[in-house]
Design an enzyme around this catalytic site. Structure first.
Site, PDB file in Angstrom:
ATOM      1  N   ASP A   1       2.243 -30.611 -10.192  1.00  0.00           N
ATOM      2  CA  ASP A   1       1.104 -30.254  -9.345  1.00  0.00           C
ATOM      3  C   ASP A   1       0.533 -31.496  -8.662  1.00  0.00           C
ATOM      4  O   ASP A   1       0.977 -32.629  -8.901  1.00  0.00           O
ATOM      5  CB  ASP A   1       0.055 -29.547 -10.197  1.00  0.00           C
ATOM      6  CG  ASP A   1      -0.634 -28.403  -9.450  1.00  0.00           C
ATOM      7  OD1 ASP A   1      -0.684 -28.452  -8.209  1.00  0.00           O
ATOM      8  OD2 ASP A   1      -1.111 -27.467 -10.123  1.00  0.00           O
TER       9      ASP A   1
ATOM     10  N   ASP B   1      -2.979 -21.735  -3.652  1.00  0.00           N
ATOM     11  CA  ASP B   1      -2.674 -20.659  -4.595  1.00  0.00           C
ATOM     12  C   ASP B   1      -2.803 -19.294  -3.922  1.00  0.00           C
ATOM     13  O   ASP B   1      -3.718 -19.057  -3.121  1.00  0.00           O
ATOM     14  CB  ASP B   1      -3.626 -20.694  -5.784  1.00  0.00           C
ATOM     15  CG  ASP B   1      -3.378 -21.888  -6.700  1.00  0.00           C
ATOM     16  OD1 ASP B   1      -2.486 -22.701  -6.394  1.00  0.00           O
ATOM     17  OD2 ASP B   1      -4.076 -21.994  -7.720  1.00  0.00           O
TER      18      ASP B   1
END
Length: 675
Positions: free
Chosen positions: A172, A233
């Site tokens: 990430d 997201d």
């Protein structure tokens, strides 16, 4: 190779030569498209974040692995069980090795990887590129302690993940973003650490780059990771799933020139099966991810899925489209005010997948034309992926698509004519030529067309009648046991790394495919290059055009009508920019005289303006006269309401020159090529 070509090559290579593996000539009778070599498919499986956020432990993961098996999902291709953020609270031992809470993870992370493997599945894990992970900056479910990122420990952590038995690692970008790290350089270091770990342990470790699309990872991710996130997201913790989330991430994930040879765009894990989506919306979600060739990583709680959802997830026709061995992404080939057609070239000959997406509030009959798919206008077989119904049609196929719904088809027809360009030093009787540039490490036996070690090969004079996307099949030989790579650059744009899997021997030809943006005309150049490692022997390319969004090119500037920064909000500026065939330059002409981009945004005279200097922007399509345009035979684009012409302001020709309305005067800054 002709004797003349051999002499030309010998002259080019009058330098000290390095030893090289044996090379083989491709049989000249073999078509470029024969023996298409299968490339790695996008990952399929499940990931923990959407349903559990940071509230995870061994019990949660085991129950999901058990539920995956009980539902029969592995037999359909779903293999990965990926542990996302929240498993690690940032502690390390005196040697810098990651340690975990053994109350949450009895036996440690190796034990949970072993459990996943015992079910016949693959195990995935998560970290951050920075010092601190996402849970430190954005506590979700429970807070994370500082230090839960891998910065400063890339090699150590990737080796530890591999030794624990993990097959997949998602990295990430929360810490990387907070620290202002350079994404491309950072992920290059992480990729090298992943490769070294795999070489040490003998276990392949698939790298998922999760940079959220901020710095265009589709331009540099190929060759570093197997997949890269293209957006933020799809859903945030506590939200209820809805179709708008699906459409937003689908749109942001379409970068067809970046997806090829086992490298894929990732629009994020799926929300199919989560509360909020209907059965029809789940099917559309699957259709869009499949036509994109996206990773099918489920985010729902697998233990709560109903039979209808499980059956949808296991639909063999849909999964086959996603997992197709050619490894390409769909191209939007038609768009009429939100009624959109996407086409994906499949493995084999004459095979396409087609998604018809109706983003409007009314049911509509939608038609897919063989010519838009690069197929000959002869009879073709059409199969509906959800009903299983098969029929035949001569030149096109029409079907009713409900409002806010989609249909997924597979079409089997006949390939339209394509142009072949051979790797020769001089002219090519089959319509093109290639020039070989001296390479520093080629062997005397290396054929014309080999990139070699440090070489460059250019295919010049590649033609495209109207510009837009084309599928390029690359014929090559790779007799090694492992894959080789070369970089491909089209018309000087950003290069991409193309993978060439083994073909079995140095006398066996294979082909892989890429999607490339071409300019109108016959001056396109495709350049293959290689540095520091041996590339395959390249022989020829075959180029087959696909219909796509219209490029609108200024006669004076040679630049394209472009939405500034790929913006999609109402009022986003329309400007000139170097033509790149990205989605923010792909316009569609509708029956209502609108010019649309992104499917639902129209070219718009701002605020209904009718005076000189009125800004031209994009806005939600509304059918009003300030969004209607007449494309004239003289190259003008006139506003129906104003009667004024689309104009490059102040005769500007540079990037970012704004477009306005102005009284039509016949100047070159008001003439456009549409097509």
């Amino acid at each position: 190779m002709s004797r003349l070509s051999a002499l030309i090559l010998a002259g080019l290579l009058a330098v000290p030569l390095l030893a090289a593996p044996p090379r083989g000539e491709l049989p000249r009778t073999v078509a470029v498209t024969s023996n298409q070599v299968a490339v790695p498919p996008p990952a399929m499986g499940w990931a923990s974040w959407n349903s559990f956020a940071a509230n995870i432990n061994a019990g949660v993961i085991k129950r999901q692995a058990d539920a995956m098996v009980a539902a029969g999902l592995p037999a359909a291709g779903y293999k990965y069980v990926n542990i996302d953020e929240g498993w690690w609270q940032g502690t390390r031992d005196s040697g810098g090795n990651i340690t975990v809470d053994l109350n949450e993870w009895p036996g440690g992370m190796a034990a949970i990887a072993d459990y996943i493997h015992s079910k016949g599945l693959k195990a995935g894990i998560y970290t951050d590129a920075g010092r601190d992970g996402c849970g430190y900056y954005y506590p979700t479910g429970r807070p994370a302690a500082p230090g839960s990122g891998s910065e400063g420990h890339y090699a150590q952590d990737m080796l530890q993940f591999s030794r624990w038995g993990f097959d997949f690692v998602k990295v990430d970008w929360c810490g990387g973003s907070a620290e202002g790290l350079d994404p491309q350089a950072t992920y290059r270091s992480i990729s090298a650490a992943v490769a070294q770990a795999a070489a040490t342990t003998g276990r392949a470790l698939l790298l998922s780059i999760c940079e959220w699309g901020v710095k265009s990872p589709w331009d540099w991710g190929a060759g570093l990771g197997a997949m890269w996130r293209t957006s933020t997201d799809i859903i945030y913790w506590g939200q209820t799933a809805n179709q708008s989330m699906v459409l937003t991430n689908f749109d942001r994930g379409l970068h067809p020139a970046a997806q090829h040879t086992g490298y894929v765009n990732d629009p994020d894990m799926m929300i199919a099966g989560m509360p909020g989506l209907t059965a029809a919306q789940n099917r559309t979600h699957l259709n869009l991810w499949a036509i994109s060739g996206a990773p099918l990583l489920l985010g729902a709680d697998l233990s709560t899925l109903d039979a209808t959802t499980v059956a949808a997830l296991k639909n063999a026709d849909v999964v086959a489209v996603d997992q197709d061995a050619r490894g390409l992404q769909a191209v939007k080939v038609a768009d009429d005010a939100g009624k959109q057609t996407y086409a994906k070239v499949l493995s084999g000959s004459g095979r396409r997948a087609v998604a018809l997406l109706n983003r409007t509030g009314s049911a509509a009959t939608m038609t897919v034309r063989w010519a838009d798919l690069g197929l000959a206008t002869t009879s073709a077989s059409v199969r509906n992926a959800w009903t299983g119904q098969t029929s035949s049609a001569a030149t096109s196929y029409s079907v009713s698509v409900p409002a806010f719904d989609s249909v997924l088809l597979t079409v089997s027809g006949t390939e339209a004519a394509a142009a072949t360009y051979e790797a020769e030093a001089a002219g090519n009787t089959r319509g093109g030529s290639a020039a070989v540039v001296a390479c520093a490490g080629c062997s005397g036996g290396q054929k014309v067309g080999s990139v070699g070690n440090g070489g460059t090969l250019r295919f010049n004079g590649v033609a495209s009648a109207n510009g837009g996307y084309a599928v390029v099949s690359i014929a090559y030989v790779n007799g090694d046991a492992g894959g080789r790579t070369a970089t491909l650059q089209v018309n000087g744009r950003a290069a991409t790394v193309v993978a060439f899997p083994p073909t079995g021997s140095w006398t066996t030809a294979g082909s892989v495919s890429v999607v490339v943006p071409l300019n109108p005309g016959s001056s396109n150049t495709l350049t293959f290059a290689n540095s520091g490692a041996w590339a395959p022997d390249l022989d020829a390319i075959e180029v087959r055009g696909l219909s796509g969004g219209l490029g609108i090119v200024g006669a004076q500037s040679g630049r394209c009508v472009d939405v500034d920064g790929a913006g999609s909000t109402n009022g986003a500026k329309v400007q000139l920019w170097d033509c790149n065939n990205q989605g923010n330059q792909a316009w569609a002409s509708t029956s209502g005289k609108a010019l649309t981009v992104y499917g639902t945004k129209c070219l718009d005279a701002y605020n209904g303006g009718t005076t000189n200097g009125t800004a031209v922007v994009i806005w939600d399509c509304n059918g009003q006269a300030n969004q209607q345009w007449t494309v004239g035979s003289d190259g003008t684009i006139r506003g129906v309401q104003s009667g004024l012409c689309l104009d490059a302001y102040n005769n500007g020709t540079a990037n970012a020159t704004k477009l306005v309305l102005w009284a039509c005067g016949g100047g070159a800054n008001q003439r456009w090529t549409v097509g």
